[in-house]
Motif scaffolding. Structure first.
Motif, PDB file in Angstrom:
ATOM      1  N   ASP A  90      48.236  35.615  33.315  1.00 44.70           N
ATOM      2  CA  ASP A  90      49.684  35.824  33.196  1.00 44.70           C
ATOM      3  C   ASP A  90      49.986  36.720  31.993  1.00 44.70           C
ATOM      4  O   ASP A  90      49.672  37.888  32.013  1.00 44.70           O
ATOM      5  CB  ASP A  90      50.414  34.482  33.098  1.00 44.70           C
ATOM      6  CG  ASP A  90      50.283  33.666  34.387  1.00 44.70           C
ATOM      7  OD1 ASP A  90      50.212  34.292  35.456  1.00 44.70           O
ATOM      8  OD2 ASP A  90      50.246  32.434  34.318  1.00 44.70           O
ATOM      9  N   SER A  91      50.546  36.155  30.930  1.00 44.07           N
ATOM     10  CA  SER A  91      50.921  36.971  29.770  1.00 44.07           C
ATOM     11  C   SER A  91      49.755  37.212  28.820  1.00 44.07           C
ATOM     12  O   SER A  91      49.881  37.952  27.842  1.00 44.07           O
ATOM     13  CB  SER A  91      52.065  36.299  29.000  1.00 44.07           C
ATOM     14  OG  SER A  91      51.650  35.035  28.507  1.00 44.07           O
ATOM     15  N   LEU A  92      48.603  36.595  29.092  1.00 43.45           N
ATOM     16  CA  LEU A  92      47.432  36.724  28.229  1.00 43.45           C
ATOM     17  C   LEU A  92      46.303  37.426  28.970  1.00 43.45           C
ATOM     18  O   LEU A  92      46.199  37.346  30.197  1.00 43.45           O
ATOM     19  CB  LEU A  92      46.943  35.343  27.777  1.00 43.45           C
ATOM     20  CG  LEU A  92      47.942  34.437  27.055  1.00 43.45           C
ATOM     21  CD1 LEU A  92      47.351  33.050  26.878  1.00 43.45           C
ATOM     22  CD2 LEU A  92      48.333  35.031  25.714  1.00 43.45           C
ATOM     23  N   SER A  93      45.435  38.090  28.213  1.00 43.21           N
ATOM     24  CA  SER A  93      44.244  38.680  28.822  1.00 43.21           C
ATOM     25  C   SER A  93      43.156  38.847  27.769  1.00 43.21           C
ATOM     26  O   SER A  93      43.428  38.888  26.565  1.00 43.21           O
ATOM     27  CB  SER A  93      44.557  40.037  29.468  1.00 43.21           C
ATOM     28  OG  SER A  93      44.693  41.040  28.492  1.00 43.21           O
ATOM     29  N   ILE A  94      41.901  38.933  28.251  1.00 46.00           N
ATOM     30  CA  ILE A  94      40.742  39.200  27.397  1.00 46.00           C
ATOM     31  C   ILE A  94      39.929  40.298  28.074  1.00 46.00           C
ATOM     32  O   ILE A  94      39.674  40.232  29.281  1.00 46.00           O
ATOM     33  CB  ILE A  94      39.845  37.962  27.221  1.00 46.00           C
ATOM     34  CG1 ILE A  94      40.665  36.726  26.856  1.00 46.00           C
ATOM     35  CG2 ILE A  94      38.775  38.227  26.162  1.00 46.00           C
ATOM     36  CD1 ILE A  94      39.857  35.443  26.879  1.00 46.00           C
TER      37      ILE A  94
END
Length: 242
Positions: free
Chosen positions: A55-59
């Motif tokens: 969603d609003s986070l990523s790696i």
């Protein structure tokens, strides 16, 4: 009284401005450039090799895939803000703060640690406790492909010691030393697995030769906090040719 109010307002504005600075970078490229400037040992010819979106986070994991021994860069994103950290090889003992390391580091010190870098991510991206837990778990599972919940199945680590081919990186070690070192970690994890209340989780990163221990220390500090301990489980010796 007026002077006191004025001083208070000035301090408030300064603090607010400082907090505003802690919001990462506005592009992925800028965050990577910052890491490469601070860590010149990392190859600059980096390509994206793995990514997970939450969603609003990523790696995102970057590396030079053409190199056998490589140092990598991890980029964390929250909404439109980015913050990258180095993800170095095991030759940099001080970066990983290996709890079971007895040898001296052969390479230049990094003057930072993985734990500190991950806490910088939390601060710069203003991550909430649930977001921190989610990012760390996904880093372990989806990016590093670790064996998760090692504390529930410590026998996997004991088997790993004997079944994994030795590597010839960095320096030579006797096999008995490697096995004894990893056996101590196995015994510690097995002991922790018998606790009724556990504040730690273990992850086996067989590709990079590390065990990560995430410890929740919120019950000690009264606010959300954590500690990351890391153990080296690879062996710096030549494989046997039979």
């Amino acid at each position: 009284m007026k002077n006191f109010i004025l001083i208070f307002l000035i301090i408030f504005v300064i603090v607010a401005c400082e907090e505003e600075k802690n919001n990462g970078f506005d592009t992925e490229e800028k965050s990577i450039e910052y890491v490469l400037e601070k860590s010149p040992m990392i190859d600059k010819n980096l390509k994206q090799v793995r990514q997970v979106n939450l969603d609003s986070l990523s790696i995102t994991l970057f590396r030079n895939s053409k190199k056998v021994d490589y140092d990598e860069v991890l980029v964390f994103q929250k909404n439109n803000q980015f913050y990258a950290i180095p993800f170095l090889s095991n030759m940099y003992f001080d970066y990983w703060e290996f709890r079971n390391e007895t040898q001296l580091q052969l390479y230049a010190k990094t003057n930072t640690t993985f734990e500190q870098q991950f806490k910088d991510v939390v601060r710069e991206l203003k991550l909430k406790p649930d977001e921190v837990r989610l990012l760390f778990d996904e880093l372990m599972l989806s990016i590093l492909h670790t064996e998760t919940n090692l504390h529930f199945k410590p026998q996997i680590l004991e088997n790993f010691v004997y079944s994994t081919e030795r590597v010839d990186k960095y320096k030579i070690e006797e096999s008995e030393v490697c096995i004894a070192r990893t056996k101590r970690i196995f015994e510690e994890i097995k002991k922790d697995s018998q606790k009724i209340r556990r504040y730690e989780k273990y992850f086996l990163d067989s590709e990079n030769g590390r065990v990560y221990q995430l410890i929740t220390t919120s019950h000690l500090s009264g606010k959300f906090s954590f500690q990351i301990k890391i153990y080296r489980i690879d062996c710096f010796s030549y494989p046997l040719n039979i």
